[in-house]
Scaffold this motif. Structure first.
Motif, PDB file in Angstrom:
ATOM      1  N   PRO A   1      -0.373  12.901   8.808  1.00 45.27           N
ATOM      2  CA  PRO A   1      -1.544  12.584   7.993  1.00 45.27           C
ATOM      3  C   PRO A   1      -1.203  12.586   6.503  1.00 45.27           C
ATOM      4  CG  PRO A   1      -1.610  14.861   8.673  1.00 45.27           C
ATOM      5  CD  PRO A   1      -0.422  14.257   9.368  1.00 45.27           C
ATOM      6  N   LYS A   2      -2.220  12.365   5.676  1.00 45.62           N
ATOM      7  CA  LYS A   2      -2.002  12.285   4.238  1.00 45.62           C
ATOM      8  C   LYS A   2      -1.292  13.539   3.723  1.00 45.62           C
ATOM      9  CE  LYS A   2      -4.496  10.970   0.038  1.00 45.62           C
ATOM     10  NZ  LYS A   2      -5.819  10.626  -0.544  1.00 45.62           N
ATOM     11  N   TYR A   3      -0.300  13.294   2.862  1.00 43.47           N
ATOM     12  CA  TYR A   3       0.530  14.326   2.232  1.00 43.47           C
ATOM     13  C   TYR A   3       1.597  14.899   3.164  1.00 43.47           C
ATOM     14  CZ  TYR A   3      -3.187  14.089  -1.239  1.00 43.47           C
ATOM     15  OH  TYR A   3      -4.107  13.649  -2.146  1.00 43.47           O
ATOM     16  N   TYR A   4       1.722  14.359   4.376  1.00 50.12           N
ATOM     17  CA  TYR A   4       2.780  14.774   5.295  1.00 50.12           C
ATOM     18  C   TYR A   4       3.647  13.541   5.580  1.00 50.12           C
ATOM     19  CZ  TYR A   4       0.291  19.148   5.903  1.00 50.12           C
ATOM     20  OH  TYR A   4      -0.324  20.354   5.675  1.00 50.12           O
ATOM     21  N   HIS A   5       4.900  13.579   5.114  1.00 50.18           N
ATOM     22  CA  HIS A   5       5.746  12.395   5.087  1.00 50.18           C
ATOM     23  C   HIS A   5       6.913  12.548   6.064  1.00 50.18           C
ATOM     24  CE1 HIS A   5       3.667  10.967   1.429  1.00 50.18           C
ATOM     25  NE2 HIS A   5       3.526  12.269   1.215  1.00 50.18           N
ATOM     26  N   HIS A   6       6.941  11.666   7.064  1.00 52.45           N
ATOM     27  CA  HIS A   6       7.977  11.734   8.086  1.00 52.45           C
ATOM     28  C   HIS A   6       9.003  10.606   7.944  1.00 52.45           C
ATOM     29  CE1 HIS A   6       5.637  14.805  10.164  1.00 52.45           C
ATOM     30  NE2 HIS A   6       4.564  14.056   9.910  1.00 52.45           N
ATOM     31  N   VAL A   7       8.632   9.546   7.248  1.00 54.55           N
ATOM     32  CA  VAL A   7       9.562   8.454   6.961  1.00 54.55           C
ATOM     33  C   VAL A   7       9.424   8.090   5.494  1.00 54.55           C
ATOM     34  CG1 VAL A   7       9.418   7.519   9.304  1.00 54.55           C
ATOM     35  CG2 VAL A   7       7.886   6.630   7.531  1.00 54.55           C
ATOM     36  N   LEU A   8      10.426   7.389   4.978  1.00 53.86           N
ATOM     37  CA  LEU A   8      10.399   6.968   3.587  1.00 53.86           C
ATOM     38  C   LEU A   8       9.674   5.628   3.498  1.00 53.86           C
ATOM     39  CD1 LEU A   8      11.328   7.720   0.743  1.00 53.86           C
ATOM     40  CD2 LEU A   8      13.395   6.386   1.147  1.00 53.86           C
ATOM     41  N   GLY A   9       8.385   5.706   3.212  1.00 55.76           N
ATOM     42  CA  GLY A   9       7.609   4.495   3.052  1.00 55.76           C
ATOM     43  C   GLY A   9       7.388   4.175   1.591  1.00 55.76           C
ATOM     44  N   TYR A  10       6.395   3.343   1.317  1.00 58.16           N
ATOM     45  CA  TYR A  10       6.068   3.031  -0.073  1.00 58.16           C
ATOM     46  C   TYR A  10       4.640   2.510  -0.144  1.00 58.16           C
ATOM     47  CZ  TYR A  10       8.086  -1.331   1.731  1.00 58.16           C
ATOM     48  OH  TYR A  10       8.408  -2.407   2.513  1.00 58.16           O
ATOM     49  N   ASN A  11       4.169   2.262  -1.338  1.00 56.80           N
ATOM     50  CA  ASN A  11       2.785   1.863  -1.554  1.00 56.80           C
ATOM     51  C   ASN A  11       2.665   0.353  -1.397  1.00 56.80           C
ATOM     52  OD1 ASN A  11       0.165   1.581  -2.343  1.00 56.80           O
ATOM     53  ND2 ASN A  11       0.517   2.039  -4.496  1.00 56.80           N
ATOM     54  N   SER A  12       2.177  -0.098  -0.255  1.00 60.03           N
ATOM     55  CA  SER A  12       2.040  -1.535  -0.010  1.00 60.03           C
ATOM     56  C   SER A  12       0.794  -1.788   0.833  1.00 60.03           C
ATOM     57  CB  SER A  12       3.280  -2.092   0.684  1.00 60.03           C
ATOM     58  OG  SER A  12       3.139  -3.483   0.868  1.00 60.03           O
ATOM     59  N   ARG A  13      -0.364  -1.653   0.189  1.00 54.85           N
ATOM     60  CA  ARG A  13      -1.626  -1.826   0.906  1.00 54.85           C
ATOM     61  C   ARG A  13      -2.291  -3.121   0.479  1.00 54.85           C
ATOM     62  NH1 ARG A  13      -2.832   4.229  -1.002  1.00 54.85           N
ATOM     63  NH2 ARG A  13      -2.790   3.041  -2.940  1.00 54.85           N
ATOM     64  N   LEU A  14      -2.892  -3.808   1.445  1.00 59.75           N
ATOM     65  CA  LEU A  14      -3.707  -4.981   1.126  1.00 59.75           C
ATOM     66  C   LEU A  14      -4.926  -4.513   0.345  1.00 59.75           C
ATOM     67  CD1 LEU A  14      -4.520  -7.968   1.403  1.00 59.75           C
ATOM     68  CD2 LEU A  14      -5.455  -7.416   3.648  1.00 59.75           C
ATOM     69  N   ASP A  15      -5.127  -5.097  -0.829  1.00 57.25           N
ATOM     70  CA  ASP A  15      -6.217  -4.686  -1.696  1.00 57.25           C
ATOM     71  C   ASP A  15      -7.567  -5.077  -1.103  1.00 57.25           C
ATOM     72  OD1 ASP A  15      -8.078  -5.599  -4.207  1.00 57.25           O
ATOM     73  OD2 ASP A  15      -6.862  -3.846  -4.682  1.00 57.25           O
ATOM     74  N   GLU A  16      -8.538  -4.181  -1.191  1.00 60.72           N
ATOM     75  CA  GLU A  16      -9.857  -4.420  -0.614  1.00 60.72           C
ATOM     76  C   GLU A  16     -10.555  -5.634  -1.234  1.00 60.72           C
ATOM     77  OE1 GLU A  16     -13.201  -3.164   1.946  1.00 60.72           O
ATOM     78  OE2 GLU A  16     -11.024  -2.950   1.959  1.00 60.72           O
ATOM     79  N   MET A  17     -10.373  -5.843  -2.523  1.00 60.51           N
ATOM     80  CA  MET A  17     -11.027  -6.982  -3.171  1.00 60.51           C
ATOM     81  C   MET A  17     -10.385  -8.299  -2.754  1.00 60.51           C
ATOM     82  SD  MET A  17     -12.057  -5.439  -6.898  1.00 60.51           S
ATOM     83  CE  MET A  17     -13.344  -6.642  -7.202  1.00 60.51           C
ATOM     84  N   GLN A  18      -9.080  -8.297  -2.577  1.00 58.55           N
ATOM     85  CA  GLN A  18      -8.432  -9.509  -2.072  1.00 58.55           C
ATOM     86  C   GLN A  18      -8.863  -9.785  -0.635  1.00 58.55           C
ATOM     87  OE1 GLN A  18      -6.981 -11.547  -3.938  1.00 58.55           O
ATOM     88  NE2 GLN A  18      -6.605 -10.288  -5.738  1.00 58.55           N
ATOM     89  N   ALA A  19      -9.006  -8.732   0.156  1.00 57.66           N
ATOM     90  CA  ALA A  19      -9.485  -8.906   1.534  1.00 57.66           C
ATOM     91  C   ALA A  19     -10.898  -9.473   1.546  1.00 57.66           C
ATOM     92  CB  ALA A  19      -9.440  -7.575   2.282  1.00 57.66           C
ATOM     93  N   ALA A  20     -11.744  -9.041   0.616  1.00 62.17           N
ATOM     94  CA  ALA A  20     -13.111  -9.551   0.543  1.00 62.17           C
ATOM     95  C   ALA A  20     -13.117 -11.054   0.254  1.00 62.17           C
ATOM     96  CB  ALA A  20     -13.886  -8.798  -0.542  1.00 62.17           C
TER      97      ALA A  20
END
Length: 369
Positions: free
Chosen positions: A218-237
């Motif tokens: 869950p949030k703040y528990y990191h098991h792999v090295l990821g990164y910040n790559s989220r589809l923006d909510e406004m672009q989705a809209a």
């Protein structure tokens, strides 16, 4: 006459009120990250692609990178792809610490040549990335047969090909994942960067969801090295407003392509090599790309006449300076090299008019006369 390569203004004005209302919903909700608009778009794109899972990410480049990482590609692995594509395809491989291995393309479709893939496979080969260039899918039966034989991951780079089919199946129904770009110029374009990955594999989908949020679950528990790559909510809209129009826009592109081909063959004969839609495929014509002699001179002439064009791609990836250490040289992939010298894309967008097409073809005819 001025003919742009792409004109998004008319499209926007036709749905302006819907777009603004959808953006207003986001702002009223104050849910700006991975909210209901993203969930809806993921569900709709998954259904459209005939797969159960879709994961929204920040852009099409990250979509490839995350697919490779979730599929187990690690530093030192080799990934086979084409040198005749946008940089992001091979760039994503390199960002994983893996090695891009190039094979040449087919002269007709501009897509990776399946007959050349197996010779490039070594014990280090982990994956294949076929690119569905310009809106037409690669020959996926042969590619999947090779991948299954050698236990390789297949990531379909479908940035330019949402809605395209091969033998009745859509992008995403063949590979382990398929990646989409919603860059503003794409057939389904956002008003900024956005991307998505579709897959039939529940485990890969879950890994991708973790990777896109810094590798945390869950949030703040990191098991792999990821990164910040989220589809923006406004672009989705915005994309949710545009998505219902996608098939109609694609059919208009196809009609424009057919008309271009008829006009060019009638007026220029063999002086222009027009694109071919293979009989087992449904081409969505993200670009209408022809082959010509004196390509650069033609492009300059058309510019002087007010006609915008684009050259995708003037310098194939195997001779890009950033990949010099791979040891490739000019001539290693002659079909790609020739395409880089001859290919030019003409104006193509759903709102393109017959008058604009007539003018483009008249200018090309004038140049060669």
């Amino acid at each position: 006459m001025k003919v742009p390569m792409l004109d998004l203004s008319e499209q926007y004005m036709s749905m302006r009120e819907e777009v603004l209302a959808s953006l207003d919903e986001v702002m009223k909700s104050s849910r700006f990250i991975l909210g209901d608009h993203v969930k809806k778009l993921e569900a709709d794109v998954a259904e459209y692609s005939n797969v159960p899972y879709a994961v929204g990410v920040a852009n099409g480049s990250d979509a490839i990178h995350i697919s490779l990482q979730a599929g187990g590609v690690k530093p030192g692995d080799e990934v086979i792809t084409t040198p005749f594509t946008f940089f992001a395809t091979a760039g994503a491989i390199a960002r994983c610490g893996a090695v891009p291995v190039f094979v040449d393309i087919e002269p007709v479709t501009f897509n990776i040549d399946p007959t050349k893939i197996e010779a490039a496979i070594t014990e280090k080969t982990k994956a294949i990335i076929p690119v569905h260039l310009y809106g037409q899918m690669a020959e996926m039966d042969s590619i999947m047969e090779i991948a299954d034989k050698h236990n390789l991951l297949v990531v379909e780079d479908a940035a330019q090909a949402i809605g395209a089919t091969f033998k009745g199946k859509k992008t995403g129904e063949y590979g382990h994942t398929a990646t989409y770009s919603f860059f503003p110029t794409k057939n389904l374009g956002a008003y900024g960067d956005a991307g998505m990955i579709v897959t039939r594999d529940a485990d890969i989908a879950e890994q991708m969801r973790v990777i896109r949020v810094h590798g945390s679950k869950p949030k703040y528990y990191h098991h792999v090295l990821g990164y910040n790559s989220r589809l923006d909510e406004m672009q989705a809209a915005i994309l949710n407003v545009k998505f219902p129009h996608l098939n109609d826009w694609s059919e208009k592109r196809r009609a424009h392509a057919q008309r271009y081909t008829e006009l060019l063959k009638e007026r220029l004969g063999t002086a222009v090599v027009t694109p071919i839609e293979e009989s087992d495929r449904h081409h969505v014509f993200h670009q209408y790309t022809i082959r010509v002699a004196k390509r650069d001179e033609l492009q300059q002439f058309l510019k002087e006449q007010g006609v915008a064009t684009m050259v995708y791609y003037p310098k194939p990836l195997h001779v890009q300076p950033v990949f010099a250490e791979l040891g490739y040289k000019q001539g290693d992939f002659p079909v790609s090299d020739q395409a880089a010298e001859e290919a030019i894309s003409l104006p193509m967008f759903p709102e393109l008019t017959a008058e604009q097409q007539d003018y483009v073809v008249e200018c090309i005819e004038k140049f060669y006369q």
